[in-house]
Design a protein around this motif. Structure first.
Motif, PDB file in Angstrom:
ATOM      1  N   GLU A 191       0.834  -1.207   0.000  1.00 24.19           N
ATOM      2  CA  GLU A 191       0.000   0.000   0.000  1.00 24.19           C
ATOM      3  C   GLU A 191       0.871   1.260   0.000  1.00 24.19           C
ATOM      4  O   GLU A 191       0.590   2.223  -0.714  1.00 24.19           O
ATOM      5  N   ILE A 192       1.938   1.252   0.748  1.00 17.62           N
ATOM      6  CA  ILE A 192       2.851   2.401   0.794  1.00 17.62           C
ATOM      7  C   ILE A 192       3.520   2.607  -0.563  1.00 17.62           C
ATOM      8  O   ILE A 192       3.646   3.736  -1.043  1.00 17.62           O
ATOM      9  N   ILE A 193       3.907   1.518  -1.229  1.00 16.26           N
ATOM     10  CA  ILE A 193       4.506   1.622  -2.568  1.00 16.26           C
ATOM     11  C   ILE A 193       3.504   2.228  -3.547  1.00 16.26           C
ATOM     12  O   ILE A 193       3.846   3.104  -4.348  1.00 16.26           O
ATOM     13  N   LYS A 194       2.252   1.779  -3.496  1.00 16.18           N
ATOM     14  CA  LYS A 194       1.231   2.315  -4.405  1.00 16.18           C
ATOM     15  C   LYS A 194       1.032   3.814  -4.218  1.00 16.18           C
ATOM     16  O   LYS A 194       0.971   4.569  -5.188  1.00 16.18           O
ATOM     17  N   VAL A 251      -2.152   4.373  -9.896  1.00 13.96           N
ATOM     18  CA  VAL A 251      -1.885   3.006  -9.450  1.00 13.96           C
ATOM     19  C   VAL A 251      -2.873   2.636  -8.346  1.00 13.96           C
ATOM     20  O   VAL A 251      -2.955   3.301  -7.319  1.00 13.96           O
ATOM     21  N   ASP A 252      -3.650   1.576  -8.575  1.00 12.35           N
ATOM     22  CA  ASP A 252      -4.604   1.156  -7.549  1.00 12.35           C
ATOM     23  C   ASP A 252      -4.455  -0.319  -7.170  1.00 12.35           C
ATOM     24  O   ASP A 252      -5.052  -0.768  -6.205  1.00 12.35           O
ATOM     25  N   GLU A 303      -8.280   4.812   2.545  1.00  8.87           N
ATOM     26  CA  GLU A 303      -7.358   5.876   2.141  1.00  8.87           C
ATOM     27  C   GLU A 303      -6.149   5.898   3.066  1.00  8.87           C
ATOM     28  O   GLU A 303      -6.279   5.979   4.287  1.00  8.87           O
ATOM     29  N   LEU A 304      -4.941   5.810   2.490  1.00  8.12           N
ATOM     30  CA  LEU A 304      -3.714   5.867   3.272  1.00  8.12           C
ATOM     31  C   LEU A 304      -3.374   7.318   3.586  1.00  8.12           C
ATOM     32  O   LEU A 304      -3.425   8.177   2.710  1.00  8.12           O
ATOM     33  N   THR A 306      -3.744   3.574   9.031  1.00 10.53           N
ATOM     34  CA  THR A 306      -4.302   3.520   7.672  1.00 10.53           C
ATOM     35  C   THR A 306      -3.363   2.827   6.685  1.00 10.53           C
ATOM     36  O   THR A 306      -3.702   2.714   5.519  1.00 10.53           O
ATOM     37  N   TRP A 307      -2.226   2.388   7.137  1.00 11.17           N
ATOM     38  CA  TRP A 307      -1.252   1.744   6.253  1.00 11.17           C
ATOM     39  C   TRP A 307      -1.603   0.268   6.069  1.00 11.17           C
ATOM     40  O   TRP A 307      -0.811  -0.622   6.332  1.00 11.17           O
ATOM     41  N   THR A 308      -2.816  -0.004   5.613  1.00 10.48           N
ATOM     42  CA  THR A 308      -3.287  -1.371   5.469  1.00 10.48           C
ATOM     43  C   THR A 308      -3.813  -1.593   4.059  1.00 10.48           C
ATOM     44  O   THR A 308      -4.093  -0.652   3.322  1.00 10.48           O
ATOM     45  N   ALA A 309      -3.963  -2.862   3.691  1.00 12.14           N
ATOM     46  CA  ALA A 309      -4.504  -3.221   2.390  1.00 12.14           C
ATOM     47  C   ALA A 309      -4.984  -4.668   2.451  1.00 12.14           C
ATOM     48  O   ALA A 309      -4.832  -5.339   3.469  1.00 12.14           O
ATOM     49  N   MET A 310      -5.568  -5.151   1.348  1.00  9.84           N
ATOM     50  CA  MET A 310      -6.017  -6.539   1.238  1.00  9.84           C
ATOM     51  C   MET A 310      -5.078  -7.292   0.305  1.00  9.84           C
ATOM     52  O   MET A 310      -4.571  -6.725  -0.662  1.00  9.84           O
TER      53      MET A 310
END
Length: 87
Positions: free
Chosen positions: A4-7, A26-27, A53-54, A61-65
């Motif tokens: 997520e941080i890279i995106k 980028v999503d 939203e990061l 908020t630094w999370t993703a699936m």
């Protein structure tokens, strides 16, 4: 977390503006690594998708699936990248 941080860093450093659509850049991100069993596959992958939203100032908020199913567009991008590298 890292995906997520890279995106978000990609969106900020390399903004994309589609001429006809409101496209956020980028999503989806795919990590790949060589497979341990080349008889079954050449690569393993994990797809990272946003789940909110990061905000740089809020680590919560630094999370993703994670999705282990490759998407068609992502698979084409990986194949193109490998072809360009002569693999």
């Amino acid at each position: 977390k890292i995906g997520e941080i890279i995106k978000i860093a990609c969106k900020e450093q390399f903004p994309v503006n589609h001429p006809c659509y409101d496209y956020p850049g980028v999503d989806i991100l795919v990590f790949t690594t060589p497979s341990k069993d080349l008889k079954k596959s050449h690569l393993k992958n994990a797809v990272v998708m946003s789940n909110g939203e990061l905000k740089w100032t809020d680590p919560a908020t630094w999370t993703a699936m994670i999705d282990r199913s490759p998407c068609g567009t992502g698979t084409c991008a990986v194949m193109t990248s490998l072809w360009a590298k002569g693999k």
